[in-house]
Design an enzyme around this catalytic site. Structure first.
Site, PDB file in Angstrom:
ATOM      1  N   ILE A 151       0.901  -1.152   0.000  1.00 12.94           N
ATOM      2  CA  ILE A 151       0.000   0.000   0.000  1.00 12.94           C
ATOM      3  C   ILE A 151       0.943   1.207   0.000  1.00 12.94           C
ATOM      4  CG2 ILE A 151      -0.217  -0.164   2.539  1.00 12.94           C
ATOM      5  CD1 ILE A 151      -2.935   1.115   2.363  1.00 12.94           C
ATOM      6  N   SER A 152       0.768   2.096  -0.975  1.00 10.54           N
ATOM      7  CA  SER A 152       1.707   3.216  -1.133  1.00 10.54           C
ATOM      8  C   SER A 152       1.702   4.109   0.092  1.00 10.54           C
ATOM      9  CB  SER A 152       1.338   4.051  -2.348  1.00 10.54           C
ATOM     10  OG  SER A 152       1.423   3.283  -3.503  1.00 10.54           O
ATOM     11  N   GLN A 153       2.786   4.858   0.263  1.00  8.24           N
ATOM     12  CA  GLN A 153       2.828   5.760   1.408  1.00  8.24           C
ATOM     13  C   GLN A 153       1.791   6.862   1.182  1.00  8.24           C
ATOM     14  OE1 GLN A 153       7.031   6.909   0.134  1.00  8.24           O
ATOM     15  NE2 GLN A 153       6.560   8.484   1.643  1.00  8.24           N
TER      16      GLN A 153
END
Lengths: 790, 241
Positions: free
Chosen positions: B90-92
């Site tokens: 999950i992207s930052q």
């Protein structure tokens, strides 16, 4: 007594062989299942088992020496069972560790530590047995050390043979069996209980042999991710010492690296190829007019004409070879050092994909490309270097990979093999902050200047897509017609010229706009005479690399680490330069653990026997010096022999067996002044540092068997003298401070491991030549302190 | 008159509550992390230059901690990507906000996402009022993301288990496409399915450390790529020391 002595020698040979073969197998197992840096970290830590054994032996030497006859087979049984089962236990009990979360979650750090400790067990058990024999038989240390070194040399060869024949996960139980044989050899004269333990161990090792666990791949490995795709399956697998090969097929696997955004054709479905779990490329499809590779910047050299004779270096899965054939080449020389890879692709690739491996126009050469360049006498219209980086970068994974094809010396050689109108082509993925393209251009410019070209700008063209940048370097200046062809090619596929002799700034970002102009400003600066200032001031290392420090992908400058942390955050910055940071972490962790293991036994040693620092420096110096010498010589001979894995194996085996012979020769020596022999080693290594390079260079044209024989002959003198100081030192210590013998052995083990970890950083920072000189310095240390009878 | 107006307002408010209640309720159940989200928006997103109120509101609204594995929920609002299984992340938060702001989502905008992952990016887009279509190739991830989105009140997000290469031709053209699972090439069908003047955004970098974003624009039949810098830029060259 003679019978027992012989059996102990045999046992020592067997357990030493088992431990070294296990070490080699473990390296491939962990490199396949995890990011390979962590393989080095885990194994280095596990090898501290040797140091831990020294500590335990120092603290309990009286108790253990009194029970040696019963204890030795038991320790070897422990070694056998843990060799056979520790990998399965590490996977089962701890589920391995999550490489990514290591920088986020302390639990993962603890898991990593648990795995390393578990894998330390076989080394600690085996080393305890070896150390116990050394301690109780110090008078005969020369012959026992011979057995130890000879066994290790044998183990390195057995490990490589095993990796060529079996899956790596099948090897640990085999190593366990070898260690169990070492225990069985010592059974005569032992109690019944000990024999029962050996039998139980046999049953356990047999169980592990029959039920060895499947290798659990980390979710971040390319192979695991490919196998997670729907319908994915392994269609071929080949164990190999140079890295096991997998070919994976899936209905959704496609390949068209860097294809133009203007490409409207199909992207072909192709099987992907992996070495040790890392994807190295996809198989090129049967020839056809609809090839997306022609719509990528890789096709730039073909926009200028149809080269007849092409050299493809590090040909891998043959994508560049296929393109050269499709674009009309009459003859292609494809150099790929991984022979099992080429053989597997030739025999097992699906019919549609295997043509480049059987086409009569292609000559496949299984040799290191750098060695090929040095030996080959032909000239080419086009030389293609392997592409650099990857889409999205590689998180610094290859920072510590030697890339001998991207050094100034390699490019000079390639340049010299071009025909008068010949081209050198190399493609890099564009990264940000800019590193790969900048270092590549700097290397190309300096190569041309070294070749006497006053205006390199006239001979370098580059075209950039949304992701890739391809450089073409030409022997002669680009003509106006050729520059027009490059522009037409770029326009057709929505690429932008990045470097042309007559490039206008407006042309640089018509289709692919960058966040700023820094790439072009930096490119301009590289052509300036004062480029050294750019090298000094840039946040990353971008100056050209040399054969002595062939780490092209190592960009980190330690003194700019704070700036990167400030920019990206301390938790994410490791993924910018993972390789170097893990190496630094390993060096720190190992140094701390080694210090602990070295200091701990001091409490148990008799007081009033000062000068322990001399023992520490003597045996520590030997440990560090041996490892540094080994690594520096491997670097030299890999280039010379052209087969990286086998060259490394040859160097290790010759050094160990040669040292075994050296140790045996000391049997008749008195041990009053062993420091004289360390001086001999130091002087020998100084000669190597001065003469080895020229000697290998002048004999490079010999056939492979000739080079192997010469390599063995060259290595033997150093190997023999390097095997002498350790047994002589132990002999002396046995006479003057007997209680320190196990401690000294532990110090040697600890500092060998620390030395190996630090060697990588030294090689990156100052180069392999200096590493060899430093190794000579480490051997000179005992001479300086002049350990002698007080 | 006043009474009538008040009663009309009240009726509208009640009606609105009925409409929004399921979504608000589901989020409110876990809203003990609202403070964390506010801090995330202030410290990680606004400071990096994201200003679009719709994007910021969506980042404040979507409970990120419910999109990560339970063991990582305490770290959900930290400034980093997190693993969600199958080698995916999950992207930052800042990257999610950047990508959302750039494609300018909102009511009436039709957006395709390639690589559903945990479903977080799709939820953020949906929270802006956009019509979201998302494709995930790993069946297990697609199933869990679809269930999670439905449970959290983002049931309007259309989730499909398929090869993202082909896009979603039945729903094309799209005003914007987010390719969170890009490979070494951009699939031609996706460019075809991008509406004229449409935007395609692709994070470029290892999944563990996004370095840049690539914005692909379709203008008058031409396809233009733009590299964008998601983190605050500082010069990499120092003055002569």
């Amino acid at each position: 007594m003679n019978g027992l002595c012989n059996r102990r020698h045999l046992s020592l040979v067997l357990v030493s062989a088992a431990l070294l073969a296990f070490q080699i197998a473990l390296l491939q197992i962990l490199a396949t299942s995890q990011w390979h840096h962590f393989a080095y970290l885990v194994i280095s830590t596990a090898l501290l088992g040797f140091g831990a054994a020294g500590t335990i032996l120092s603290l309990g030497r009286h108790w253990m020496a009194a029970r040696q006859a019963q204890l030795l087979p038991l320790l070897l049984c422990g070694c056998a069972v843990t060799l056979a089962g520790s990998l399965g236990l590490a996977q089962g009990l701890f589920g391995g560790f999550d490489s990514f979360l290591l920088f986020v979650d302390i639990v993962e750090v603890l898991r990593l530590a648990a795995v390393a400790l578990l894998l330390m067990l076989p080394f600690a058990c085996g080393a305890l047995a070896i150390g116990l024999i050394f301690t109780v038989e110090t008078e005969r240390i020369s012959s026992y050390y011979f057995a130890n070194m000879f066994g290790s040399g044998l183990g390195s060869l057995l490990g490589l043979a095993g990796l060529s024949l079996l899956r790596p996960e099948q090897l640990p139980p085999c190593c366990g069996l070898l260690a169990l044989t070492a225990a069985a050899v010592l059974l005569p004269g032992t109690r019944r209980g000990v024999r029962c333990v050996v039998l139980i161990s046999l049953a356990m090792v047999a169980a592990f042999l029959l039920q060895h666990p499947e290798l659990a791949l980390s979710q971040y490995k390319d192979l695991r991710r490919a196998l997670d795709l729907p319908g994915a399956r392994i269609i071929a697998h080949q164990p190999a010492a140079a890295g096991q090969v997998h070919i994976v097929e899936a209905p959704v696997l496609r390949s068209a690296a860097g294809v133009s955004l203007n490409w409207s054709g199909k992207i072909p479905k192709t099987p992907a190829v992996f070495i040790n779990g890392d994807m190295i490329g996809s198989l090129p499809l049967t020839t056809g007019s609809d090839n997306p590779r022609d719509a990528a910047t890789f096709a730039l050299p073909y926009a200028l004409g149809s080269p007849r004779r092409v050299l493809v270096l590090n040909a891998g899965t043959g994508a560049d070879v296929a393109q050269a054939l499709d674009r009309g080449a009459d003859e292609v020389v494809a150099v790929e050092p991984h022979k099992p890879l080429v053989e597997l692709l030739r025999t097992a690739a699906p019919t549609n994909f295997g043509r480049v491996f059987t086409d009569p126009r292609v000559a496949w050469q299984s040799i290191a490309p750098r060695t090929w360049l040095a030996r080959d006498r032909q000239e080419y219209d086009l030389i293609i270097l392997p592409s650099i980086g990857g889409f999205g970068g590689n998180a610094g994974l290859f920072a510590l990979h030697e890339q001998p094809l991207l050094t100034r010396e390699a490019l000079q050689l390639a340049w010299s093999k071009l025909r008068p109108q010949g081209l050198l082509a190399v493609t890099t993925w564009v990264d940000y902050p800019v590193r790969n393209p900048l270092r590549l251009l700097a290397t190309l410019v300096e190569t041309l200047q070294d070749a006497g070209i006053a205006t390199p700008k006239d001979r370098i063209a580059a075209v950039r897509s949304w992701g890739t940048l391809t450089f073409c370097v030409k022997r002669t200046p680009f003509s106006t017609a050729e520059l027009a062809k490059i522009r037409t090619f770029a326009e057709r596929w929505a690429f932008d010229p990045a470097l042309l002799p007559d490039l206008h700034p407006d042309e640089r970002q018509r289709y692919n706009r960058l966040q700023d102009d820094s790439l072009f400003e930096l490119f301009e600066a590289v052509f300036e005479p004062g480029r050294a200032q750019l090298y000094r001031n840039y946040a990353f290392r971008i100056w050209p690399v040399s054969d002595d420090q062939p780490f092209f992908s190592q960009f980190l400058r330690w003194n700019r680490l704070d700036m990167l942390i400030g920019l990206y955050g301390q938790r994410t910055v490791p993924f910018l330069e993972l390789g170097m940071l893990v190496a630094g972490l390993a060096a720190v962790v190992l140094s701390l653990l080694a210090t602990l293991l070295i200091l701990l036994p001091l409490a148990g040693l008799p007081r009033g026997e000062g000068r322990r620092w001399k023992t520490l420096l003597y045996f520590g110096g030997l440990g560090v010096g041996y490892m540094w010498t080994e690594l520096a010589l491997i670097h030299r001979f890999v280039f010379y022999l052209g087969q990286p894995v086998y060259a490394a194996a040859l160097v290790v085996a010759v050094l160990l067996i040669g040292s075994a012979v050296g140790s045996a020769l000391t049997g008749g020596f008195t041990a009053c002044r062993p420091w004289r022999w360390t001086a001999v080693v130091a002087v020998t290594l100084l000669f190597y540092a001065l003469l080895l390079g020229p000697l290998l260079q002048t004999t490079l044209s010999l056939s492979l068997p000739g080079r192997v024989v010469l390599a063995i002959l060259v290595l033997i003198p150093a190997a023999v003298v390097m095997g002498m100081p350790f047994p002589l030192g132990l002999k002396l210590l046995n006479q003057v401070r007997r209680a320190e013998v196990p401690w000294a052995w532990g110090v040697n083990g600890c500092l060998s491991v620390v030395g190996a970890a630090v060697a990588t950083i030294i090689a990156v920072e100052v180069g392999y030549s200096l590493l060899l000189l430093l190794a000579a310095g480490a051997y000179l240390l005992p001479t300086v302190i002049r350990l002698r009878i007080s | 008159m006043h009474i009538r107006r008040d009663s009309t307002c009240s009726a509208l408010m009640i009606a609105l509550c009925f409409v929004l209640l399921p979504w608000i309720g589901s989020v409110a159940a876990d809203d003990d992390r609202a403070g964390d989200r506010e801090a995330m928006v202030k410290e990680q997103i606004i400071t990096r230059g994201v200003k679009d109120p719709t994007t910021l509101a969506a980042m404040r609204a979507v409970p990120r901690h419910l999109f990560v594995p339970a063991s990582l929920a305490p770290r959900a609002y930290q400034d980093r990507p997190l693993p969600i299984g199958y080698g995916q992340t999950i992207s930052q938060p800042a990257i999610v906000a950047f990508m959302t702001e750039i494609i300018n989502p909102g009511p009436g905008r039709k957006i395709l996402e390639i690589g559903t992952g945990s479903g977080y990016q799709a939820a953020v887009l949906a929270a802006t009022g956009a019509q979201v279509y998302t494709i995930e190739i790993i069946p297990q991830l697609a199933a869990s993301a679809a269930a999670r989105l439905k449970k959290l009140g983002f049931g309007d997000v259309a989730v499909k288990t398929a090869d993202g290469y082909y896009g979603w031709p039945e729903q094309a053209p799209f005003d914007a496409i987010i390719v969170t699972a890009a490979a070494e090439f951009i699939p031609p069908p996706l460019i075809e399915q991008l509406a004229e003047a449409g935007l395609m955004i692709i994070p470029v970098g290892s999944p563990y450390f996004v370095q840049t974003l690539m914005l692909v624009q379709k203008q008058n039949g031409k396809v233009i790529s733009n590299n964008l810098m998601p983190v605050r830029f500082v010069p990499f060259q120092r003055a002569e020391e």
